[in-house]
Enzyme design. Structure first.
Site, PDB file in Angstrom:
ATOM      1  N   ARG A  44     -49.170  38.209  78.860  1.00 58.11           N
ATOM      2  CA  ARG A  44     -47.726  37.724  78.649  1.00 58.11           C
ATOM      3  C   ARG A  44     -47.661  36.330  78.442  1.00 58.11           C
ATOM      4  O   ARG A  44     -46.791  36.096  77.419  1.00 58.11           O
ATOM      5  CB  ARG A  44     -47.032  38.086  80.204  1.00 58.11           C
ATOM      6  N   TYR A  96     -25.815  43.722  61.751  1.00 55.06           N
ATOM      7  CA  TYR A  96     -26.626  45.109  62.367  1.00 55.06           C
ATOM      8  C   TYR A  96     -25.841  45.342  63.571  1.00 55.06           C
ATOM      9  O   TYR A  96     -25.720  44.605  64.419  1.00 55.06           O
ATOM     10  CB  TYR A  96     -28.029  44.733  62.596  1.00 55.06           C
ATOM     11  N   ASP A 169     -31.107  36.076  60.533  1.00 54.15           N
ATOM     12  CA  ASP A 169     -31.744  37.289  60.468  1.00 54.15           C
ATOM     13  C   ASP A 169     -32.433  37.623  59.080  1.00 54.15           C
ATOM     14  O   ASP A 169     -31.435  37.994  58.240  1.00 54.15           O
ATOM     15  CB  ASP A 169     -30.809  38.193  61.138  1.00 54.15           C
TER      16      ASP A 169
HETATM   17  C1  PLP Z   1     -30.752  43.232  60.540  1.00 54.67           C
HETATM   18  C2  PLP Z   1     -31.673  43.716  61.846  1.00 54.67           C
HETATM   19  N1  PLP Z   1     -31.685  42.518  62.628  1.00 54.67           N
HETATM   20  C3  PLP Z   1     -32.325  43.184  63.841  1.00 54.67           C
HETATM   21  C4  PLP Z   1     -32.792  44.247  64.027  1.00 54.67           C
HETATM   22  C5  PLP Z   1     -33.510  44.854  65.271  1.00 54.67           C
HETATM   23  O1  PLP Z   1     -34.845  44.808  65.234  1.00 54.67           O
HETATM   24  P1  PLP Z   1     -35.530  46.119  66.058  1.00 54.67           P
HETATM   25  O2  PLP Z   1     -35.207  47.262  65.809  1.00 54.67           O
HETATM   26  O3  PLP Z   1     -36.933  45.585  65.572  1.00 54.67           O
HETATM   27  O4  PLP Z   1     -35.336  45.563  67.517  1.00 54.67           O
HETATM   28  C6  PLP Z   1     -32.503  45.237  63.108  1.00 54.67           C
HETATM   29  C7  PLP Z   1     -32.778  46.722  63.375  1.00 54.67           C
HETATM   30  O5  PLP Z   1     -32.982  47.485  64.268  1.00 54.67           O
HETATM   31  C8  PLP Z   1     -31.836  45.061  61.798  1.00 54.67           C
HETATM   32  O6  PLP Z   1     -31.531  45.845  61.112  1.00 54.67           O
HETATM   33  N1  LIG Z   2     -30.314  53.777  68.466  1.00 53.54           N
HETATM   34  C1  LIG Z   2     -30.704  52.405  67.973  1.00 53.54           C
HETATM   35  C2  LIG Z   2     -30.518  52.555  66.566  1.00 53.54           C
HETATM   36  C3  LIG Z   2     -31.500  51.541  65.659  1.00 53.54           C
HETATM   37  S1  LIG Z   2     -31.060  51.188  63.979  1.00 53.54           S
HETATM   38  C4  LIG Z   2     -32.372  50.409  63.150  1.00 53.54           C
HETATM   39  C5  LIG Z   2     -32.420  49.494  62.214  1.00 53.54           C
HETATM   40  N2  LIG Z   2     -31.986  48.287  62.695  1.00 53.54           N
HETATM   41  C6  LIG Z   2     -31.253  50.260  61.191  1.00 53.54           C
HETATM   42  O1  LIG Z   2     -30.479  49.405  60.623  1.00 53.54           O
HETATM   43  O2  LIG Z   2     -31.242  51.231  60.564  1.00 53.54           O
HETATM   44  C7  LIG Z   2     -30.008  51.372  68.690  1.00 53.54           C
HETATM   45  O3  LIG Z   2     -28.855  51.804  68.982  1.00 53.54           O
HETATM   46  O4  LIG Z   2     -30.373  50.227  68.787  1.00 53.54           O
END
Ligand code: PLP
Ligand SMILES: N[C@@H](CCSC[C@H](N)C(=O)O)C(=O)O
Length: 421
Positions: A44, A96, A169
Protein backbone atom coordinates in the site's frame (compact mmCIF):
# COMPACT_ATOMS: atom_id res chain seq x y z
CA UNK A 1 6.88 10.05 -27.52
CA UNK A 2 6.76 6.78 -29.46
CA UNK A 3 10.32 6.04 -28.32
CA UNK A 4 9.74 7.12 -24.73
CA UNK A 5 6.72 4.84 -24.56
CA UNK A 6 8.93 1.87 -25.33
CA UNK A 7 12.02 2.87 -23.33
CA UNK A 8 11.23 3.45 -19.67
CA UNK A 9 13.69 4.84 -17.13
CA UNK A 10 14.68 1.85 -14.95
CA UNK A 11 14.02 2.34 -11.27
CA UNK A 12 14.42 -1.24 -10.08
CA UNK A 13 17.66 -3.16 -10.29
CA UNK A 14 17.23 -6.62 -11.77
CA UNK A 15 20.22 -9.01 -11.68
CA UNK A 16 18.87 -11.00 -14.66
CA UNK A 17 18.32 -8.15 -17.10
CA UNK A 18 14.68 -9.03 -17.67
CA UNK A 19 13.33 -7.10 -20.65
CA UNK A 20 9.82 -7.12 -19.26
CA UNK A 21 9.82 -5.43 -15.82
CA UNK A 22 9.59 -7.94 -12.95
CA UNK A 23 6.22 -8.27 -11.27
CA UNK A 24 6.54 -7.93 -7.48
CA UNK A 25 3.26 -9.54 -6.58
CA UNK A 26 3.71 -9.21 -2.86
CA UNK A 27 1.90 -7.40 -0.08
CA UNK A 28 4.84 -7.12 2.32
CA UNK A 29 8.65 -7.00 2.27
CA UNK A 30 10.99 -8.60 4.81
CA UNK A 31 12.91 -5.99 6.74
CA UNK A 32 16.65 -5.89 7.35
CA UNK A 33 16.09 -5.70 11.08
CA UNK A 34 13.35 -4.87 13.53
CA UNK A 35 14.31 -1.20 13.49
CA UNK A 36 15.38 -0.66 9.85
CA UNK A 37 13.22 -0.73 6.79
CA UNK A 38 14.48 -1.22 3.21
CA UNK A 39 13.07 0.84 0.33
CA UNK A 40 9.73 -0.95 0.66
CA UNK A 41 7.83 -2.35 3.61
CA UNK A 42 4.21 -2.75 2.44
CA UNK A 43 2.63 -2.55 -1.01
CA UNK A 44 0.00 0.00 0.00
CA UNK A 45 2.90 2.35 0.83
CA UNK A 46 5.08 1.41 -2.14
CA UNK A 47 5.88 -1.45 -4.50
CA UNK A 48 8.71 -1.73 -7.07
CA UNK A 49 6.32 -2.62 -9.92
CA UNK A 50 4.15 0.39 -9.13
CA UNK A 51 7.28 2.54 -8.77
CA UNK A 52 8.41 1.41 -12.23
CA UNK A 53 5.07 2.37 -13.80
CA UNK A 54 4.99 5.69 -11.95
CA UNK A 55 8.53 6.56 -13.09
CA UNK A 56 7.62 5.74 -16.68
CA UNK A 57 4.50 7.93 -16.56
CA UNK A 58 6.44 10.82 -14.97
CA UNK A 59 8.95 10.51 -17.83
CA UNK A 60 6.13 10.72 -20.42
CA UNK A 61 4.31 13.63 -18.77
CA UNK A 62 7.34 15.72 -17.77
CA UNK A 63 6.25 15.43 -14.13
CA UNK A 64 8.31 15.52 -10.95
CA UNK A 65 6.39 12.42 -9.82
CA UNK A 66 3.47 10.31 -10.96
CA UNK A 67 1.15 8.09 -8.94
CA UNK A 68 -0.86 5.05 -9.97
CA UNK A 69 -4.29 4.61 -8.38
CA UNK A 70 -6.86 1.82 -8.39
CA UNK A 71 -8.99 3.74 -10.91
CA UNK A 72 -9.35 7.11 -12.54
CA UNK A 73 -11.98 8.00 -9.95
CA UNK A 74 -9.62 7.06 -7.07
CA UNK A 75 -7.06 9.41 -8.66
CA UNK A 76 -9.60 12.25 -8.96
CA UNK A 77 -10.74 11.64 -5.38
CA UNK A 78 -7.12 12.09 -4.25
CA UNK A 79 -7.06 15.43 -6.09
CA UNK A 80 -10.22 16.48 -4.25
CA UNK A 81 -8.38 15.76 -0.99
CA UNK A 82 -6.16 18.75 -1.78
CA UNK A 83 -9.17 21.01 -1.22
CA UNK A 84 -10.33 21.83 2.32
CA UNK A 85 -13.79 22.32 3.81
CA UNK A 86 -15.03 25.83 3.04
CA UNK A 87 -13.08 26.02 -0.22
CA UNK A 88 -14.40 26.06 -3.77
CA UNK A 89 -13.83 24.09 -6.98
CA UNK A 90 -14.64 25.12 -10.54
CA UNK A 91 -15.21 22.36 -13.10
CA UNK A 92 -16.52 22.16 -16.64
CA UNK A 93 -20.19 21.60 -17.36
CA UNK A 94 -19.53 18.87 -19.92
CA UNK A 95 -17.63 16.31 -17.88
CA UNK A 96 -17.51 12.57 -17.32
CA UNK A 97 -20.55 11.35 -15.33
CA UNK A 98 -18.42 9.85 -12.54
CA UNK A 99 -16.57 13.14 -12.07
CA UNK A 100 -19.88 14.96 -11.97
CA UNK A 101 -21.11 12.49 -9.32
CA UNK A 102 -17.93 13.05 -7.25
CA UNK A 103 -18.43 16.80 -7.41
CA UNK A 104 -22.19 16.87 -6.79
CA UNK A 105 -22.47 14.09 -4.19
CA UNK A 106 -19.10 13.71 -2.47
CA UNK A 107 -17.62 17.22 -2.48
CA UNK A 108 -20.58 18.80 -0.59
CA UNK A 109 -20.20 16.19 2.19
CA UNK A 110 -16.60 17.36 2.54
CA UNK A 111 -17.78 20.98 2.86
CA UNK A 112 -16.46 21.83 -0.62
CA UNK A 113 -18.61 23.92 -2.96
CA UNK A 114 -18.50 23.46 -6.74
CA UNK A 115 -19.39 25.64 -9.75
CA UNK A 116 -19.70 24.26 -13.27
CA UNK A 117 -18.85 26.52 -16.20
CA UNK A 118 -18.64 26.27 -19.94
CA UNK A 119 -14.90 25.83 -20.35
CA UNK A 120 -14.91 26.76 -24.03
CA UNK A 121 -15.38 30.31 -22.78
CA UNK A 122 -12.36 31.50 -20.77
CA UNK A 123 -14.32 34.42 -19.29
CA UNK A 124 -16.76 31.95 -17.70
CA UNK A 125 -13.96 30.66 -15.49
CA UNK A 126 -12.86 34.17 -14.50
CA UNK A 127 -16.40 34.99 -13.39
CA UNK A 128 -16.84 31.73 -11.48
CA UNK A 129 -13.69 32.15 -9.40
CA UNK A 130 -14.36 33.23 -5.84
CA UNK A 131 -11.25 35.16 -4.77
CA UNK A 132 -9.45 33.51 -1.87
CA UNK A 133 -11.87 30.56 -1.92
CA UNK A 134 -11.40 28.84 -5.29
CA UNK A 135 -8.53 26.40 -4.85
CA UNK A 136 -8.98 23.95 -7.71
CA UNK A 137 -10.00 24.11 -11.35
CA UNK A 138 -10.82 20.78 -12.99
CA UNK A 139 -10.68 20.66 -16.79
CA UNK A 140 -11.30 18.09 -19.49
CA UNK A 141 -10.21 18.74 -23.08
CA UNK A 142 -11.69 17.13 -25.08
CA UNK A 143 -14.68 16.77 -22.78
CA UNK A 144 -16.54 13.52 -22.29
CA UNK A 145 -18.93 13.11 -24.10
CA UNK A 146 -19.40 16.21 -26.25
CA UNK A 147 -15.73 16.56 -27.17
CA UNK A 148 -15.59 20.27 -26.42
CA UNK A 149 -12.17 21.87 -26.43
CA UNK A 150 -10.91 24.35 -23.88
CA UNK A 151 -7.79 26.47 -24.08
CA UNK A 152 -5.78 24.76 -21.36
CA UNK A 153 -2.98 27.34 -21.19
CA UNK A 154 -5.38 30.32 -21.07
CA UNK A 155 -7.62 28.78 -18.39
CA UNK A 156 -4.58 27.73 -16.37
CA UNK A 157 -3.24 31.29 -16.41
CA UNK A 158 -6.60 32.58 -15.09
CA UNK A 159 -6.69 29.91 -12.36
CA UNK A 160 -3.11 30.61 -11.32
CA UNK A 161 -3.76 34.37 -11.07
CA UNK A 162 -6.40 33.44 -8.48
CA UNK A 163 -4.02 31.05 -6.69
CA UNK A 164 -5.96 27.91 -7.71
CA UNK A 165 -4.43 24.62 -8.80
CA UNK A 166 -5.36 23.16 -12.19
CA UNK A 167 -5.95 19.48 -12.85
CA UNK A 168 -6.55 18.35 -16.42
CA UNK A 169 -8.31 15.07 -17.06
CA UNK A 170 -6.43 13.89 -20.14
CA UNK A 171 -8.05 10.45 -20.39
CA UNK A 172 -9.28 10.97 -23.96
CA UNK A 173 -5.88 11.80 -25.46
CA UNK A 174 -3.35 10.42 -22.93
CA UNK A 175 0.25 11.71 -23.04
CA UNK A 176 0.62 10.33 -26.55
CA UNK A 177 -1.42 13.19 -28.01
CA UNK A 178 -1.48 15.90 -25.32
CA UNK A 179 0.71 16.81 -22.35
CA UNK A 180 -1.13 19.30 -20.10
CA UNK A 181 1.79 19.88 -17.70
CA UNK A 182 3.67 21.47 -20.61
CA UNK A 183 0.68 23.80 -21.02
CA UNK A 184 0.99 24.95 -17.41
CA UNK A 185 -1.34 22.57 -15.55
CA UNK A 186 -0.30 21.47 -12.05
CA UNK A 187 -1.67 17.94 -12.21
CA UNK A 188 -2.71 15.70 -15.08
CA UNK A 189 -5.06 12.79 -14.54
CA UNK A 190 -5.34 9.94 -17.02
CA UNK A 191 -7.67 7.02 -16.56
CA UNK A 192 -5.30 4.13 -17.33
CA UNK A 193 -8.40 2.02 -17.87
CA UNK A 194 -8.62 3.57 -21.34
CA UNK A 195 -5.72 3.97 -23.80
CA UNK A 196 -2.87 3.12 -21.44
CA UNK A 197 -4.09 -0.39 -20.70
CA UNK A 198 -5.75 -0.37 -24.13
CA UNK A 199 -7.29 -3.84 -23.96
CA UNK A 200 -10.22 -3.36 -21.55
CA UNK A 201 -8.52 -5.52 -18.94
CA UNK A 202 -7.39 -3.06 -16.24
CA UNK A 203 -8.96 -0.28 -14.21
CA UNK A 204 -6.41 2.27 -13.11
CA UNK A 205 -5.83 6.00 -12.78
CA UNK A 206 -2.67 8.10 -12.97
CA UNK A 207 -1.82 11.45 -11.46
CA UNK A 208 1.26 13.30 -12.67
CA UNK A 209 2.34 16.27 -10.63
CA UNK A 210 4.66 19.12 -11.52
CA UNK A 211 5.63 20.46 -8.08
CA UNK A 212 7.53 18.06 -5.74
CA UNK A 213 5.87 19.50 -2.61
CA UNK A 214 2.41 18.97 -4.11
CA UNK A 215 3.49 15.47 -5.18
CA UNK A 216 4.35 14.67 -1.55
CA UNK A 217 0.80 15.64 -0.52
CA UNK A 218 -0.64 13.39 -3.25
CA UNK A 219 1.55 10.51 -2.10
CA UNK A 220 0.32 11.03 1.46
CA UNK A 221 -3.29 10.44 0.38
CA UNK A 222 -2.41 7.50 -1.89
CA UNK A 223 -0.83 5.75 1.08
CA UNK A 224 -3.16 6.98 3.83
CA UNK A 225 -6.30 5.99 1.96
CA UNK A 226 -4.86 2.83 0.37
CA UNK A 227 -5.86 3.73 -3.18
CA UNK A 228 -2.67 2.68 -5.00
CA UNK A 229 -2.89 0.36 -8.00
CA UNK A 230 -2.07 -3.30 -7.40
CA UNK A 231 1.20 -4.70 -8.82
CA UNK A 232 -0.29 -6.91 -11.53
CA UNK A 233 -2.45 -4.08 -12.88
CA UNK A 234 0.66 -1.85 -12.87
CA UNK A 235 2.46 -4.52 -14.87
CA UNK A 236 -0.40 -4.73 -17.39
CA UNK A 237 -0.45 -0.95 -17.71
CA UNK A 238 3.30 -0.99 -18.45
CA UNK A 239 2.79 -3.61 -21.11
CA UNK A 240 0.07 -1.43 -22.60
CA UNK A 241 2.35 1.61 -22.74
CA UNK A 242 4.73 -0.11 -25.16
CA UNK A 243 2.14 -0.30 -27.94
CA UNK A 244 0.17 2.80 -27.01
CA UNK A 245 1.51 5.05 -29.80
CA UNK A 246 0.86 2.42 -32.47
CA UNK A 247 -2.63 1.70 -31.21
CA UNK A 248 -3.61 5.33 -30.76
CA UNK A 249 -2.30 6.39 -34.16
CA UNK A 250 -4.25 3.64 -35.89
CA UNK A 251 -7.35 4.39 -33.83
CA UNK A 252 -7.12 8.11 -34.65
CA UNK A 253 -6.61 7.43 -38.36
CA UNK A 254 -9.74 5.26 -38.32
CA UNK A 255 -11.64 7.91 -36.35
CA UNK A 256 -10.67 10.62 -38.87
CA UNK A 257 -12.28 8.59 -41.64
CA UNK A 258 -15.39 7.74 -39.65
CA UNK A 259 -15.86 11.35 -38.53
CA UNK A 260 -15.71 12.59 -42.12
CA UNK A 261 -18.14 9.94 -43.24
CA UNK A 262 -20.56 10.73 -40.40
CA UNK A 263 -20.30 14.43 -41.10
CA UNK A 264 -21.76 13.83 -44.56
CA UNK A 265 -24.41 11.39 -43.31
CA UNK A 266 -28.03 12.63 -43.23
CA UNK A 267 -28.74 10.88 -39.92
CA UNK A 268 -25.76 12.34 -38.06
CA UNK A 269 -26.89 15.85 -37.13
CA UNK A 270 -23.87 17.10 -35.32
CA UNK A 271 -20.54 15.31 -35.24
CA UNK A 272 -18.33 16.15 -32.27
CA UNK A 273 -14.74 15.32 -33.19
CA UNK A 274 -11.94 17.85 -32.65
CA UNK A 275 -9.96 16.43 -35.58
CA UNK A 276 -12.59 17.83 -37.99
CA UNK A 277 -11.71 21.30 -39.27
CA UNK A 278 -15.40 22.20 -38.81
CA UNK A 279 -15.23 21.52 -35.03
CA UNK A 280 -15.50 24.88 -33.20
CA UNK A 281 -12.48 24.00 -31.04
CA UNK A 282 -10.33 22.63 -33.85
CA UNK A 283 -7.95 25.60 -34.05
CA UNK A 284 -7.34 25.68 -30.27
CA UNK A 285 -7.01 21.91 -30.23
CA UNK A 286 -4.35 22.02 -32.93
CA UNK A 287 -2.23 24.32 -30.75
CA UNK A 288 -2.26 21.97 -27.75
CA UNK A 289 -2.71 18.42 -29.07
CA UNK A 290 -1.21 16.42 -31.90
CA UNK A 291 -4.29 14.43 -32.95
CA UNK A 292 -8.08 14.48 -32.84
CA UNK A 293 -7.94 11.14 -30.99
CA UNK A 294 -10.41 8.32 -31.47
CA UNK A 295 -13.44 9.22 -29.38
CA UNK A 296 -16.30 11.02 -31.09
CA UNK A 297 -19.99 11.62 -30.62
CA UNK A 298 -22.94 12.64 -32.73
CA UNK A 299 -26.63 13.40 -32.47
CA UNK A 300 -29.40 11.95 -34.61
CA UNK A 301 -32.40 13.95 -33.38
CA UNK A 302 -34.13 10.69 -32.38
CA UNK A 303 -33.50 8.49 -29.34
CA UNK A 304 -35.03 5.60 -31.26
CA UNK A 305 -32.62 6.06 -34.14
CA UNK A 306 -29.63 6.36 -31.81
CA UNK A 307 -30.65 3.25 -29.94
CA UNK A 308 -31.10 1.34 -33.19
CA UNK A 309 -27.62 2.32 -34.38
CA UNK A 310 -26.08 1.08 -31.13
CA UNK A 311 -28.11 -2.12 -31.07
CA UNK A 312 -27.69 -2.98 -34.74
CA UNK A 313 -23.93 -2.36 -34.90
CA UNK A 314 -22.06 -5.64 -34.83
CA UNK A 315 -18.38 -4.68 -34.53
CA UNK A 316 -19.04 -1.66 -32.30
CA UNK A 317 -20.00 -3.29 -29.00
CA UNK A 318 -22.42 -1.55 -26.64
CA UNK A 319 -19.96 -0.88 -23.84
CA UNK A 320 -19.00 1.92 -21.48
CA UNK A 321 -15.36 2.99 -21.49
CA UNK A 322 -13.17 3.85 -24.46
CA UNK A 323 -9.62 3.55 -25.72
CA UNK A 324 -9.72 -0.19 -26.27
CA UNK A 325 -8.34 -1.94 -29.35
CA UNK A 326 -11.91 -2.91 -30.18
CA UNK A 327 -14.54 -0.41 -31.27
CA UNK A 328 -17.26 0.51 -28.77
CA UNK A 329 -20.55 2.36 -29.00
CA UNK A 330 -22.66 3.91 -26.27
CA UNK A 331 -25.53 6.23 -25.51
CA UNK A 332 -23.91 8.38 -22.77
CA UNK A 333 -27.19 9.53 -21.17
CA UNK A 334 -28.18 5.91 -20.54
CA UNK A 335 -24.69 4.61 -19.76
CA UNK A 336 -21.54 6.56 -18.76
CA UNK A 337 -23.45 9.71 -17.83
CA UNK A 338 -26.60 8.08 -16.38
CA UNK A 339 -25.46 9.04 -12.87
CA UNK A 340 -26.10 12.70 -13.74
CA UNK A 341 -29.80 13.39 -13.00
CA UNK A 342 -31.85 13.90 -16.17
CA UNK A 343 -32.74 17.49 -15.21
CA UNK A 344 -29.08 18.39 -14.74
CA UNK A 345 -28.14 16.73 -18.04
CA UNK A 346 -30.84 18.78 -19.75
CA UNK A 347 -29.63 21.96 -18.05
CA UNK A 348 -26.11 21.24 -19.28
CA UNK A 349 -27.39 20.57 -22.79
CA UNK A 350 -26.44 16.91 -22.89
CA UNK A 351 -28.86 15.36 -25.42
CA UNK A 352 -30.46 11.97 -24.80
CA UNK A 353 -29.94 10.97 -28.44
CA UNK A 354 -26.17 11.45 -28.29
CA UNK A 355 -24.26 8.44 -29.63
CA UNK A 356 -20.62 8.07 -28.57
CA UNK A 357 -18.16 5.95 -30.50
CA UNK A 358 -14.73 4.79 -29.44
CA UNK A 359 -12.90 3.74 -32.57
CA UNK A 360 -10.65 0.70 -32.36
CA UNK A 361 -7.83 -0.67 -34.48
CA UNK A 362 -9.97 -2.79 -36.80
CA UNK A 363 -9.89 -2.43 -40.59
CA UNK A 364 -11.64 0.89 -41.32
CA UNK A 365 -13.58 -0.61 -44.21
CA UNK A 366 -15.22 -3.09 -41.86
CA UNK A 367 -16.03 -0.34 -39.38
CA UNK A 368 -17.60 1.88 -42.04
CA UNK A 369 -19.59 -1.02 -43.45
CA UNK A 370 -20.85 -1.84 -39.97
CA UNK A 371 -21.93 1.73 -39.22
CA UNK A 372 -23.46 1.98 -42.68
CA UNK A 373 -25.73 -1.02 -42.16
CA UNK A 374 -26.65 0.06 -38.60
CA UNK A 375 -27.51 3.58 -39.70
CA UNK A 376 -29.59 2.35 -42.63
CA UNK A 377 -31.63 0.25 -40.18
CA UNK A 378 -32.01 3.28 -37.91
CA UNK A 379 -33.27 5.36 -40.83
CA UNK A 380 -35.76 2.63 -41.75
CA UNK A 381 -36.93 2.50 -38.15
CA UNK A 382 -37.80 6.18 -38.03
CA UNK A 383 -39.09 6.22 -41.59
CA UNK A 384 -36.36 8.48 -42.87
CA UNK A 385 -35.37 8.26 -46.46
CA UNK A 386 -32.43 10.18 -47.80
CA UNK A 387 -29.57 9.55 -50.12
CA UNK A 388 -26.65 8.21 -48.16
CA UNK A 389 -23.35 9.62 -49.34
CA UNK A 390 -20.49 7.28 -49.87
CA UNK A 391 -21.32 3.80 -50.69
CA UNK A 392 -24.17 1.50 -51.36
CA UNK A 393 -23.02 -1.92 -50.33
CA UNK A 394 -26.31 -3.77 -50.67
CA UNK A 395 -26.13 -6.28 -53.49
CA UNK A 396 -22.35 -6.08 -53.79
CA UNK A 397 -20.30 -9.07 -52.85
CA UNK A 398 -16.68 -10.07 -52.34
CA UNK A 399 -14.15 -8.01 -54.24
CA UNK A 400 -16.78 -5.55 -55.58
CA UNK A 401 -17.79 -4.67 -52.04
CA UNK A 402 -14.19 -4.38 -50.92
CA UNK A 403 -13.28 -2.14 -53.87
CA UNK A 404 -16.25 0.14 -53.16
CA UNK A 405 -15.20 0.54 -49.52
CA UNK A 406 -11.55 1.12 -50.31
CA UNK A 407 -12.46 3.77 -52.89
CA UNK A 408 -14.62 5.57 -50.37
CA UNK A 409 -11.90 5.45 -47.73
CA UNK A 410 -9.37 6.80 -50.22
CA UNK A 411 -11.76 9.67 -51.01
CA UNK A 412 -12.24 10.43 -47.32
CA UNK A 413 -8.53 10.26 -46.64
CA UNK A 414 -7.90 12.70 -49.45
CA UNK A 415 -10.25 15.16 -47.74
CA UNK A 416 -8.46 14.91 -44.42
CA UNK A 417 -6.75 17.97 -43.08
CA UNK A 418 -4.70 16.30 -40.43
CA UNK A 419 -3.54 18.07 -37.31
CA UNK A 420 0.17 18.80 -37.13
CA UNK A 421 2.04 15.91 -35.58
C1 PLP B 1 -12.90 11.47 -18.79
C2 PLP B 1 -12.91 10.43 -17.70
N1 PLP B 1 -12.31 10.70 -16.54
C3 PLP B 1 -12.27 9.81 -15.54
C4 PLP B 1 -12.85 8.57 -15.68
C5 PLP B 1 -12.78 7.62 -14.54
O1 PLP B 1 -11.87 6.59 -14.83
P1 PLP B 1 -12.03 5.12 -14.22
O2 PLP B 1 -13.17 4.45 -14.87
O3 PLP B 1 -10.71 4.51 -14.50
O4 PLP B 1 -12.29 5.31 -12.76
C6 PLP B 1 -13.49 8.23 -16.88
C7 PLP B 1 -14.14 6.92 -17.10
O5 PLP B 1 -14.49 6.19 -16.26
C8 PLP B 1 -13.51 9.20 -17.90
O6 PLP B 1 -14.13 8.96 -19.05
N1 LIG C 1 -21.30 2.41 -14.07
C1 LIG C 1 -20.13 3.25 -14.22
C2 LIG C 1 -20.07 3.82 -15.59
C3 LIG C 1 -18.67 3.88 -16.08
S1 LIG C 1 -18.45 4.93 -17.49
C4 LIG C 1 -16.81 4.58 -18.00
C5 LIG C 1 -16.16 5.58 -18.89
N2 LIG C 1 -15.62 6.69 -18.19
C6 LIG C 1 -17.00 6.11 -20.00
O1 LIG C 1 -17.09 7.35 -20.17
O2 LIG C 1 -17.54 5.31 -20.77
C7 LIG C 1 -20.24 4.36 -13.20
O3 LIG C 1 -21.34 4.69 -12.77
O4 LIG C 1 -19.22 4.93 -12.82
Amino acid sequence: MATRLVHAPKVTSDPYGAVSPPLYQTATFEQVSAVECGPYDYTRSGNPTRAQLEAHIAHLEGASRSFAFASGMAALSAVLRLVRAGEHVVAGDDIYGGTSRLLTRVAPDLGISVSNVLTTDTEGLRQAIIPGKTKLVMLESPTNPRMQICDIAALTAIAHEAGALVVVDNSILAPTFQQPLALGADIVMTSATKFIAGHSDVTGGLLSVRDPALAERVYFYQNAEGTGLGPFDCWLAMRGLKTMALRMERQAANADIIALWLQAHPLARKVNYPGLPSHPGHAVHATQASSGGSLLSFETGSIEASRTIAEQAQLFKITVSFGSVSSLISLPCYMSHASIPAALRAQRGLPDDLVRISVGIEDPSDLLADLDQAMRKAMDKIGMSAAIPGFQLDGLTGSQRERQLLNRIAELEAQLQRLPT
